[in-house]
Motif scaffolding. Structure first.
Motif, PDB file in Angstrom:
ATOM      1  N   VAL A 170       0.864  -1.177   0.000  1.00  0.00           N
ATOM      2  CA  VAL A 170       0.000   0.000   0.000  1.00  0.00           C
ATOM      3  C   VAL A 170       0.898   1.222   0.000  1.00  0.00           C
ATOM      4  N   CYS A 171       0.682   2.097  -0.973  1.00  0.00           N
ATOM      5  CA  CYS A 171       1.377   3.378  -1.042  1.00  0.00           C
ATOM      6  C   CYS A 171       0.367   4.453  -0.646  1.00  0.00           C
ATOM      7  N   TYR A 172       0.797   5.362   0.237  1.00  0.00           N
ATOM      8  CA  TYR A 172      -0.083   6.445   0.670  1.00  0.00           C
ATOM      9  C   TYR A 172       0.719   7.735   0.678  1.00  0.00           C
ATOM     10  N   HIS A 173       0.189   8.756   0.023  1.00  0.00           N
ATOM     11  CA  HIS A 173       0.860  10.055  -0.052  1.00  0.00           C
ATOM     12  C   HIS A 173      -0.048  11.133   0.519  1.00  0.00           C
ATOM     13  N   ASP A 174       0.485  11.880   1.484  1.00  0.00           N
ATOM     14  CA  ASP A 174      -0.208  13.025   2.066  1.00  0.00           C
ATOM     15  C   ASP A 174       0.812  14.148   2.175  1.00  0.00           C
ATOM     16  N   ALA A 175       0.753  15.080   1.238  1.00  0.00           N
ATOM     17  CA  ALA A 175       1.746  16.154   1.163  1.00  0.00           C
ATOM     18  C   ALA A 175       1.822  16.969   2.451  1.00  0.00           C
ATOM     19  N   ALA A 176       0.711  17.145   3.141  1.00  0.00           N
ATOM     20  CA  ALA A 176       0.708  17.947   4.367  1.00  0.00           C
ATOM     21  C   ALA A 176       1.602  17.337   5.441  1.00  0.00           C
ATOM     22  N   SER A 177       1.621  16.022   5.546  1.00  0.00           N
ATOM     23  CA  SER A 177       2.421  15.388   6.590  1.00  0.00           C
ATOM     24  C   SER A 177       3.693  14.725   6.081  1.00  0.00           C
ATOM     25  N   MET A 178       3.788  14.491   4.755  1.00  0.00           N
ATOM     26  CA  MET A 178       4.934  13.762   4.207  1.00  0.00           C
ATOM     27  C   MET A 178       5.783  14.584   3.250  1.00  0.00           C
ATOM     28  N   GLY A 179       5.307  15.767   2.924  1.00  0.00           N
ATOM     29  CA  GLY A 179       6.057  16.585   1.969  1.00  0.00           C
ATOM     30  C   GLY A 179       6.075  15.957   0.598  1.00  0.00           C
ATOM     31  N   ASP A 180       7.272  15.757   0.048  1.00  0.00           N
ATOM     32  CA  ASP A 180       7.453  15.239  -1.307  1.00  0.00           C
ATOM     33  C   ASP A 180       7.624  13.718  -1.334  1.00  0.00           C
ATOM     34  N   ALA A 181       7.208  13.024  -0.285  1.00  0.00           N
ATOM     35  CA  ALA A 181       7.412  11.574  -0.203  1.00  0.00           C
ATOM     36  C   ALA A 181       6.084  10.852   0.025  1.00  0.00           C
ATOM     37  N   SER A 182       6.140   9.525  -0.121  1.00  0.00           N
ATOM     38  CA  SER A 182       4.993   8.661   0.133  1.00  0.00           C
ATOM     39  C   SER A 182       5.425   7.538   1.069  1.00  0.00           C
ATOM     40  N   ARG A 183       4.469   6.983   1.779  1.00  0.00           N
ATOM     41  CA  ARG A 183       4.748   5.845   2.661  1.00  0.00           C
ATOM     42  C   ARG A 183       4.352   4.564   1.928  1.00  0.00           C
ATOM     43  N   TRP A 184       5.293   3.644   1.793  1.00  0.00           N
ATOM     44  CA  TRP A 184       5.074   2.353   1.154  1.00  0.00           C
ATOM     45  C   TRP A 184       5.098   1.299   2.258  1.00  0.00           C
ATOM     46  N   THR A 185       4.021   0.535   2.389  1.00  0.00           N
ATOM     47  CA  THR A 185       3.901  -0.422   3.482  1.00  0.00           C
ATOM     48  C   THR A 185       3.669  -1.828   2.938  1.00  0.00           C
TER      49      THR A 185
END
Length: 173
Positions: free
Chosen positions: A143-158
């Motif tokens: 699962v990839c999740y991107h939230d610019a407000a909390s992650m900036g220019d990155a995404s979390r891959w789980t």
């Protein structure tokens, strides 16, 4: 005691019990609000007699909320279980599986079947991709999740093994 008093005394308890009808416990037949996603209190399982035998690859080309053989992608038990396991936070899980998201057709990404979506009117800042093996092997799910407000220019891959941050948005094709 007058005749009217006797009748009023006999009728009053009946009238009061009738007036209270419908104000007791709900009957369970009330429709759920649109976009309701149940909390992850237990792992979903198919209803008895309704095994989900359609291969996940049959969803490719369909939108996640399109029913394939009567079941939408996120309503599949194996997909719902992956979401519960890999997205423990309820808010992103609601965004991903909810009906309000902007979605694209499901696609293949190597051996994985992938569903991409984003927050309506905010696709650049909040988007996700759920990828699961075509054979529904949850060990290969990502699962990839991107939230610019909390992650900036990155995404979390789980995955089951780990979570990591990677640059950029989640893949949409």
């Amino acid at each position: 005691m007058s005749r009217h008093t006797i009748i009023a005394t006999a009728i009053l308890p009946v009238a009061l019990s009738i007036a209270g009808c419908g104000k007791g416990q709900p009957d369970g037949n009330t429709l759920a609000p649109s976009g309701f996603v149940p909390p992850a209190t237990q792992a979903p399982a198919p209803i008895a007699g309704q095994a989900q035998t359609t291969p996940l690859s049959n969803y490719v080309g369909h939108l996640p909320n399109d029913a394939v053989d009567g079941v939408t992608f996120f309503d599949r038990s194996e997909v719902a279980n992956v979401l519960i396991e890999l997205v423990p936070d309820e808010r992103p899980r609601h965004l991903i599986a909810g009906r309000e998201a902007t979605t694209t057709p499901i696609f293949r990404r190597g051996a994985l079947v992938a569903a991409h979506g984003c927050e309506q009117n905010n696709c650049g800042d909040r988007n996700w991709t759920v990828m699961i093996a075509a054979d529904a092997n949850a060990d290969k799910a990502v699962v990839c999740y991107h939230d610019a407000a909390s992650m900036g220019d990155a995404s979390r891959w789980t995955t089951r093994a780990r979570a990591e941050r990677r640059p950029g948005d989640c893949p949409s094709a």
